[in-house]
Scaffold this active site. Structure first.
Site, short mmCIF file in Angstrom:
data_model
loop_
_atom_site.label_atom_id
_atom_site.label_comp_id
_atom_site.label_asym_id
_atom_site.label_seq_id
_atom_site.Cartn_x
_atom_site.Cartn_y
_atom_site.Cartn_z
N GLU A 110 38.00 42.87 33.94
CA GLU A 110 38.68 42.11 35.00
C GLU A 110 39.11 40.75 34.44
O GLU A 110 38.41 40.18 33.58
CB GLU A 110 37.67 41.92 36.14
N LYS A 131 42.85 43.66 43.93
CA LYS A 131 41.44 43.81 44.35
C LYS A 131 41.28 43.62 45.86
O LYS A 131 41.63 42.57 46.41
CB LYS A 131 40.59 42.80 43.59
N CYS A 166 35.72 45.72 39.82
CA CYS A 166 34.40 45.10 39.92
C CYS A 166 33.73 45.28 41.28
O CYS A 166 33.28 46.36 41.60
CB CYS A 166 34.51 43.63 39.52
#
Ligand code: ACM
Length: 266
Positions: free
Chosen positions: A38, A109, A142
């Site tokens: 990331e 995200k 993540c």
């Protein structure tokens, strides 16, 4: 299919140096798909949105992303990497899938972690899968691991491999991804970073231990915690097509969505 990850330690606020590090590490790699951490270009511990924008890339106009596309073209491979994405006045914590012909997909995200909420807009892209050489891959970033709906949504669309760029600071994710791979019968590649970002607002330490997990939760490989690691494995993605946990239990077909309405409406 040859798939893997490159775990490294991005330097905060040094996108050009981080890009160079990636290019050098992957210049001779023989793989179909490599996943990177990331925010692999900017570093992680941004202080606010202005700083996120300062280190962000506009994918339509980014020399760094163009260089990574050229590398993907030269090696005939796909890369999935995290980056801060500038889009008009917004900034997202995104992951791009790039291949020999450039960007194939950008995922933003959905579930921002902790102080990321001061720096990024929440993602607005749906969970979709992309076809690469006949193999279906999905992307999460993540902290999306905390929300089992993400892996499920990708698996329901046929994802055989889930790619997870990560900058993990808690200790739970690597082990939890084994469960995601059991309950969805998919592969997962978690590419984490290591080292620390020391900033005026504090220090964050990252946990490394990037890994590849097979359907059934079988850990194929886990990297060391605090070291560069380029790892490529040969896998058979079709193994993810078998959803039978017992002769009577298909982990996707046996779901009872009519009983899950509270998942959608609450
Ligand atoms: C995280 O989502 N980077 C912990």
């Amino acid at each position: 299919m040859r798939v893997g990850f490159y775990q490294f330690r991005p330097l905060f606020g040094k996108p050009a140096q981080n890009g160079k590090k990636i290019m050098t590490a992957l210049e001779n790699v023989d793989a179909d798909l490599v996943v990177l951490p990331e925010l692999a270009l900017s570093g992680y511990y941004l202080k606010d949105k202005a700083e996120a924008i300062k280190y962000a890339e506009d994918p339509e106009n980014s020399n760094l992303i163009d260089s990574l596309s050229n590398l993907a073209n030269k090696r005939n491979m796909r890369l999935v990497f995290g980056f801060a994405e500038k889009s008009a006045r917004q900034c997202f914590n995104s992951a791009a899938l790039i291949g020999p012909n450039g960007i194939e997909h950008i995922y933003r995200k959905a579930h921002l972690f902790n102080e990321e909420k001061n720096c990024f807009d929440p993602g607005d892209t749906p969970f979709i899968v992309n076809d690469i050489k006949g193999v279906k891959i999905g992307i999460m970033i993540c902290f999306d691991w905390v929300f089992p709906e993400v892996a499920r949504a990708l698996a329901l669309q046929g994802a055989q491999i889930i790619c997870q760029p990560a900058n993990l600071v808690l200790s739970f994710c690597q082990q939890t991804m084994l469960s995601r791979c059991i309950e969805n019968s998919v592969f997962a590649i978690t590419a984490n970073r290591y080292g620390a970002d020391k900033r005026p607002q504090g220090i964050l330490k990252f946990t490394g231990k990037s890994q590849i997990v097979a359907p059934g939760g079988k850990l194929l490989h886990r990297a060391a915690a605090q070291r560069d690691a380029l790892f490529i494995a040969e896998i058979e993605p079709k193994a993810a097509n078998n959803k039978m946990m017992t002769q009577y239990n298909d982990v996707l077909a046996d779901r009872r969505p009519e009983l899950y309405k509270s998942l959608i409406y609450k």
